[in-house]
Design a protein around this motif. Structure first.
Motif, PDB file in Angstrom:
ATOM      1  N   VAL A  26       0.840  -1.207   0.000  1.00 39.09           N
ATOM      2  CA  VAL A  26       0.000   0.000   0.000  1.00 39.09           C
ATOM      3  C   VAL A  26       0.874   1.256   0.000  1.00 39.09           C
ATOM      4  CG1 VAL A  26      -1.629   1.362   1.367  1.00 39.09           C
ATOM      5  CG2 VAL A  26      -1.994  -1.081   1.093  1.00 39.09           C
ATOM      6  N   ARG A  33       1.895   7.292  -6.158  1.00 36.17           N
ATOM      7  CA  ARG A  33       0.850   8.286  -6.412  1.00 36.17           C
ATOM      8  C   ARG A  33       1.333   9.701  -6.071  1.00 36.17           C
ATOM      9  NH1 ARG A  33      -5.156   7.673  -5.965  1.00 36.17           N
ATOM     10  NH2 ARG A  33      -5.931   9.774  -5.992  1.00 36.17           N
TER      11      ARG A  33
ATOM     12  N   GLN B  39      -5.853  -2.862  -1.587  1.00 46.16           N
ATOM     13  CA  GLN B  39      -4.708  -1.957  -1.799  1.00 46.16           C
ATOM     14  C   GLN B  39      -5.145  -0.700  -2.549  1.00 46.16           C
ATOM     15  OE1 GLN B  39      -1.342  -3.844  -3.661  1.00 46.16           O
ATOM     16  NE2 GLN B  39      -1.263  -5.463  -2.130  1.00 46.16           N
ATOM     17  N   PHE B  42      -7.036   1.657  -0.236  1.00 44.72           N
ATOM     18  CA  PHE B  42      -6.191   2.461   0.656  1.00 44.72           C
ATOM     19  C   PHE B  42      -5.497   3.589  -0.118  1.00 44.72           C
ATOM     20  CE2 PHE B  42      -6.256  -1.085   3.819  1.00 44.72           C
ATOM     21  CZ  PHE B  42      -6.623  -0.323   4.904  1.00 44.72           C
ATOM     22  N   ILE B  43      -5.021   3.272  -1.328  1.00 43.32           N
ATOM     23  CA  ILE B  43      -4.317   4.299  -2.113  1.00 43.32           C
ATOM     24  C   ILE B  43      -5.297   5.417  -2.510  1.00 43.32           C
ATOM     25  CG2 ILE B  43      -3.087   4.722  -4.285  1.00 43.32           C
ATOM     26  CD1 ILE B  43      -1.997   1.792  -3.967  1.00 43.32           C
ATOM     27  N   ALA B  44      -6.509   5.007  -2.886  1.00 44.93           N
ATOM     28  CA  ALA B  44      -7.527   6.012  -3.221  1.00 44.93           C
ATOM     29  C   ALA B  44      -7.876   6.843  -1.986  1.00 44.93           C
ATOM     30  CB  ALA B  44      -8.774   5.326  -3.768  1.00 44.93           C
ATOM     31  N   TRP B  46      -5.949   7.547   0.499  1.00 41.96           N
ATOM     32  CA  TRP B  46      -4.836   8.487   0.739  1.00 41.96           C
ATOM     33  C   TRP B  46      -5.041   9.766  -0.083  1.00 41.96           C
ATOM     34  CZ3 TRP B  46      -0.674  10.083   3.299  1.00 41.96           C
ATOM     35  CH2 TRP B  46       0.251  10.888   2.629  1.00 41.96           C
ATOM     36  N   GLY B  47      -5.441   9.569  -1.339  1.00 44.65           N
ATOM     37  CA  GLY B  47      -5.646  10.718  -2.222  1.00 44.65           C
ATOM     38  C   GLY B  47      -6.866  11.545  -1.865  1.00 44.65           C
TER      39      GLY B  47
END
Lengths: 100, 166
Positions: A26, A33, B39, B42-44, B46-47
């Motif tokens: 992650v 990103r 995963q 979680f990345i989305a 974060w954004g």
């Protein structure tokens, strides 16, 4: 089958409380990103600097032809141009280092 | 930025189990797909951290993102791919996947037999102790619909598991 039995069966899973491999995957995704985001943040500045240089190039060329800087002077002018191009990247790096 | 990444890593540690368990059930036992979606979730998240206003719990907010990703994946997958995956999954289940108890396999099979919305509602309210209201937020459905999904899902699960054990 009553609710409690069903709930007990459903609650059973083999996932660990903490999973370092999953967290690492992650956080790698997050870093990727963030990197792309920073590139996109920088893009307008780089494009602006390039456009400015393109617009000013004829004037700079005329000026450089008219004035004889000598070798040292020409090198200084070249360094200033390169530094102005690298400045956004340098600023970004400095910002990241000071935030660590 | 680095500090917030460390804090986010702690959030991942704290919520990964709940999110992955929910997505594994929502994806009808496709663990690889569920973990990929977790995963991505979680990345989305974060954004979009700035979009979380604390109206719902962080876990509900994560599950809502995960559920939308799961629905997108379901829509994106072709019918034949799904059939193949189901077949492979059933083969895995029939082989028993090592030391997994029969009861868990029976539950996974029974869950996979439910319609996706019912499955998700049951996974949230029965397995993860979400309230009906929280589940409604996660699934983006009216409260009454979620209650109905849970009731029907429970009845169908009891029927399937009763038949499996009987």
């Amino acid at each position: 089958m009553d609710d409690a039995t069903l709930k007990a069966l459903l609650a059973d899973n083999d996932l660990p409380e903490r999973d370092p491999a999953f967290r690492l995957a992650v956080m790698q995704g997050v870093a990727r990103r963030r990197f792309i985001g920073e590139l996109l943040d920088l893009a307008p500045f780089v494009a602006g600097a390039a456009a400015l240089l393109w617009l000013l190039a004829p004037q700079i060329e005329v000026y450089l032809r008219r004035v004889d800087f000598g070798l040292l002077g020409s090198l200084t002018v070249a360094l200033v141009i390169v530094a102005s191009l690298l400045a956004p990247t340098g600023l970004l790096t400095f910002r990241r280092m000071t935030e660590t | 930025m680095r500090g917030s990444e460390a804090a986010f890593a702690r959030l991942v540690d704290r919520h990964q189990r709940a999110l992955r368990a929910f997505l594994r059930r929502a994806c009808a036992g496709d663990h690889a797909l569920a973990d990929d979606l977790a995963q991505e979730t979680f990345i989305a998240a974060w954004g979009r951290l700035h979009a979380w206003r604390g109206e719902a719990s962080f876990r509900s907010w994560l599950c809502a993102i995960g559920w939308r990703k799961c629905a997108d994946a379901r829509r994106g997958a072709g019918r034949s791919q799904r059939r193949d995956a189901d077949w492979l999954q059933s083969q895995d289940l029939e082989r028993g996947e090592g030391a997994s108890p029969d009861a868990r396999l029976a539950v996974e099979r029974a869950l996979a037999a439910l319609p996706p919305e019912q499955r998700a509602a049951v996974a949230l309210c029965l397995a993860a102790d979400f309230s009906h209201a929280e589940a409604a937020v996660v699934l983006g459905s009216p409260l009454g619909t979620v209650k109905s999904h849970v009731t029907r899902g429970k009845a169908r699960l009891a029927e399937l598991l009763g038949a499996a054990h009987g």
